[in-house]
Design an enzyme around this catalytic site. Structure first.
Site, mmCIF file in Angstrom:
data_model
loop_
_atom_site.group_PDB
_atom_site.id
_atom_site.type_symbol
_atom_site.label_atom_id
_atom_site.label_comp_id
_atom_site.label_asym_id
_atom_site.label_seq_id
_atom_site.Cartn_x
_atom_site.Cartn_y
_atom_site.Cartn_z
ATOM 1 C CG ASP A 310 -1.988 1.094 1.256
ATOM 2 O OD1 ASP A 310 -2.200 1.639 0.106
ATOM 3 O OD2 ASP A 310 -2.559 1.294 2.197
ATOM 4 C CD GLU A 313 -0.760 5.362 -4.429
ATOM 5 O OE1 GLU A 313 -0.339 5.607 -3.051
ATOM 6 O OE2 GLU A 313 -1.157 4.221 -4.471
ATOM 7 C CG ASP A 423 -8.357 4.213 -0.082
ATOM 8 O OD1 ASP A 423 -8.094 2.711 -0.061
ATOM 9 O OD2 ASP A 423 -7.748 4.834 0.428
HETATM 10 O O1 MIG Z 1 -4.146 6.334 4.130
HETATM 11 O O2 MIG Z 1 -3.776 1.135 5.845
HETATM 12 O O3 MIG Z 1 -5.817 1.892 0.153
HETATM 13 O O4 MIG Z 1 -6.965 -0.118 1.704
HETATM 14 O O5 MIG Z 1 -7.247 0.169 4.490
HETATM 15 C C1 MIG Z 1 -4.963 5.029 4.116
HETATM 16 C C2 MIG Z 1 -5.066 1.928 5.773
HETATM 17 C C3 MIG Z 1 -3.913 3.811 4.179
HETATM 18 C C4 MIG Z 1 -5.249 2.863 2.048
HETATM 19 C C5 MIG Z 1 -5.504 1.762 1.353
HETATM 20 C C6 MIG Z 1 -6.504 1.040 2.257
HETATM 21 C C7 MIG Z 1 -6.080 0.753 3.682
HETATM 22 C C8 MIG Z 1 -5.653 2.035 4.340
HETATM 23 N N1 MIG Z 1 -4.413 2.794 3.513
#
Ligand code: MIG
Length: 643
Positions: A310, A313, A423
């Protein structure tokens, strides 16, 4: 050497890793295009009937014509159809008017703007911010032939372990082993099959990658084993940013070896994300990438066999440098008497701290010995993070198949893992968006993909969840996930338990079909989910079908994606057998002729259309697993044959 793909080069293209085969190098401007060298923009005059397919994870319909899409991986949870950038950049598309078609792939890892008849209807323009581009033109008679050729160019898609085709429950907010036990227990109690429970950031110690909070998860290894005995794989999240903290091994080693992204002056960039202040590993650097990949061992040694990457980007809440500038500006604002425009300027300065474009120009990569400013290769970051993990698995977990998918991606990452589409929100329109994105992801090789079912942000409802599940049972990645603070959406939170159980069991019964069609699509460079137009080339009506998909060779689906609907219109390009499933055992069937039909679909009914001469086999024991692998006995299969 692939002959039907021509490659044109501009500037000094990067070796992005998207393409793995040699093609024919061609001089000049891509055939059929005009090139404005000064502006660095390619133009193409669209034919009246041209449709554009592809571009992977983007907003709007299956036919991309009429909007502007910007490849620039962005953490933007508040996305709707007016946004231009999402989490991924997959720059392959097909231009097709039904008579002639071609594919094009813009291999440029910086920002690329695809204006497809938005500024000037009838003209498509492609503008890379920095024109260091390999531009590929793919010939072919049909979109499917072009897809096949392009996919050979970029290499075979990632295949996850078979259990990853099961159902997964996730939620940002599970904090302790007991929270997770509770999820497993409730599913078991209600006899709803489940194969995965995802662990979001709260399992970590202070959001530090490759740590497990010992108070929340005492005896983690035992816990992983305990869950495996229940038939459940735990799938932890890994974030891109590494917490700056003395004594934390990942930070210390990265620092000592110079593995973090640096600013112009040679200092490591300091950004902030969930752990607080972090450095970003330089995944584009071979040594750094290998080093980070090995770190997953902490978790694979504990028995973990799946991950989701995660914030790659990379998402940036703020950088230390930019925040300083903001504070200075705010002080200046304070000194002035603000007029109303000054107030809006002030608001902008404060409101644009996160994911600020300037921040992506503040740091550099050591990319194959070339010092490259991040913004020029921005879209590779998530790809290379996932590559980092995936390439290490053979070494750190020999003989094991590991589930791996990522939020950010670029073409080429499909060889290393799947994607989830980031998201989304609990909106009906986002269910439709999920339906429309799937074929475009597949064209770019991302076969193992799916969205957060039920919606991530916002509050879901029972009917939205059910309709979304009814589509989700066909997506390879099948995960219910939601955000902190939103309404609980595990399937046991709703009243219609029996319907949900039936739907999930239907998914399991469909796995023999889903899995074999998925593998076939990987091996033959085909698509697992297709727009109707790709198959029915002589039926002009199919050009505009945006809410029905072909899934594998045998079936067409027509999901209900609107609130309070108990049916929908469906277009049939040929005679088909409609199966209206209420469960594996309970369905009715009807033969429908080619043409338009209004078909009823109660809230708990899934519409599946079987194509002439094809069959769909269900394995009603598919949900019964031993050792986490599906048991499919030959005699339990029921084949529904047709016409
Ligand atoms: O700023 O880890 O897309 O699936 O639950 C949010 C918390 C960070 C973004 C991910 C999401 C995840 C969340 N993350």
């Amino acid at each position: 050497m692939i002959e039907y793909i021509r490659k044109y080069e501009f500037g000094e293209p990067y070796e992005t890793g998207a393409v793995i085969e040699e093609t024919v190098k061609t001089e000049g401007i891509p055939e059929g295009f005009r090139y404005d060298e000064e502006a660095g923009t390619f133009f193409y005059d669209l034919h009246e009937k041209d449709m554009i397919f592809g571009l992977g994870e983007t907003v709007r319909g299956i036919n991309k014509r009429g909007w502007i899409y910007v490849s620039n991986n962005s953490d933007d949870p508040a996305h709707d159809e007016n946004k231009t950038s999402l989490y991924a950049s997959q720059n392959f598309m097909i231009v097709d008017d039904g008579e002639r078609c071609f594919g094009l792939f813009v291999d440029n890892p910086g920002t690329v703007t695809f204006d497809i008849g938005y500024s000037t209807p009838g003209v498509m323009s492609i503008h890379p911010e920095y024109n260091d581009t390999s531009f590929y033109l793919v010939d072919g008679q049909t979109p499917l032939e072009i897809v096949g050729r392009f996919r050979r160019l970029i290499g075979a898609s990632y295949i996850p372990p078979k259990w990853a085709f099961g159902y997964g429950q996730s939620r940002w907010g599970y904090k302790t082993a007991d929270d997770i036990r509770e999820v497993a227990r409730r599913y078991k109690e209600l006899d709803i099959p489940i194969d995965m429970i995802y662990m979001d950031i709260d399992y970590m110690q202070d959001f530090k990658d490759f740590t497990v909070n010992p108070e929340r998860f005492p005896d983690f290894e035992d816990f992983v084993k305990e869950m495996r005995e229940e038939g459940i794989h735990l799938v932890p999240i890994i974030d891109a940013g590494v917490k700056i903290e003395d004594g934390y091994d990942v930070y210390e080693e990265g620092k000592a070896n110079g593995y973090f992204c640096k600013k112009e002056n040679g200092e490591d960039l300091v950004a902030a994300v969930w752990p607080g202040k972090v450095h970003f590993p330089d995944f584009l650097n071979d040594d750094a990438r290998r080093w980070f990949g090995k770190k997953y061992k902490v978790l694979t040694d504990a028995g973990i066999e799946g991950f989701w990457n995660d914030m790659n980007e990379p998402a940036i809440f703020y950088t230390e440098d930019h925040l300083k500038e903001v504070f200075e500006q705010v002080r200046d604002f304070e000194k002035k008497e603000l007029d109303i425009w000054g107030f809006f300027d002030f608001k902008d300065v404060v409101g644009s701290i996160a994911n600020n474009p300037e921040d992506y120009r503040r740091f550099y990569h050591d990319f194959n010995g070339r010092k490259v400013r991040h913004d020029r290769v921005h879209n590779l970051y998530g790809f290379y993070m996932t590559r980092s993990a995936s390439e290490s698995f053979e070494k750190i977990a020999p003989g094991k198949e590991i589930l791996m998918f990522s939020r950010a991606s670029y073409t080429g990452m499909h060889r290393y893992g799947g994607v989830w589409t980031g998201d989304n929100t609990s909106r009906w329109s986002h269910l439709l968006m999920n339906i429309q994105m799937m074929p475009a992801l597949g064209m770019n090789g991302f076969l193992f993909s799916g969205a957060d079912i039920g919606g991530f942000g916002g509050n879901t409802t029972e009917d939205l969840m059910m309709r979304w599940i009814e589509f989700g049972i066909f997506t390879p990645l099948f995960r219910n996930h939601s955000a902190l603070g939103t309404r609980d959406q595990e399937l046991y939170r709703f009243d219609k338990t029996e319907d949900f159980r039936n739907l999930i069991k239907l998914r399991y019964a469909l796995i023999p079909y889903i899995y074999s069609e998925f593998i076939k699509a990987v091996e033959t460079y085909d698509m697992y989910m297709k727009p109707l137009w790709f198959e029915y080339r002589n039926d002009d009506r199919c050009r505009e079908v945006e809410d029905q998909l072909l899934v594998g060779d045998s079936i067409m689906i027509a999901p209900v994606y609107e609130q309070n609907k108990t049916g929908r219109y469906v277009y049939l390009p040929e005679k088909m057998k409609l199966v209206r499933f209420r469960s594996c055992e309970d369905c009715d069937t009807e033969i429908l002729d080619k043409g338009d039909h209004y078909v009823s679909a109660a809230l708990n009914e899934v519409l599946v259309f079987i194509r002439p001469g094809k069959e769909l086999s269900l394995d009603v024991n598919g949900g019964e697993r031993r050792d986490g692998s599906f048991v499919h006995t030959n005699d339990s299969g029921t084949a529904i044959t047709v016409i």
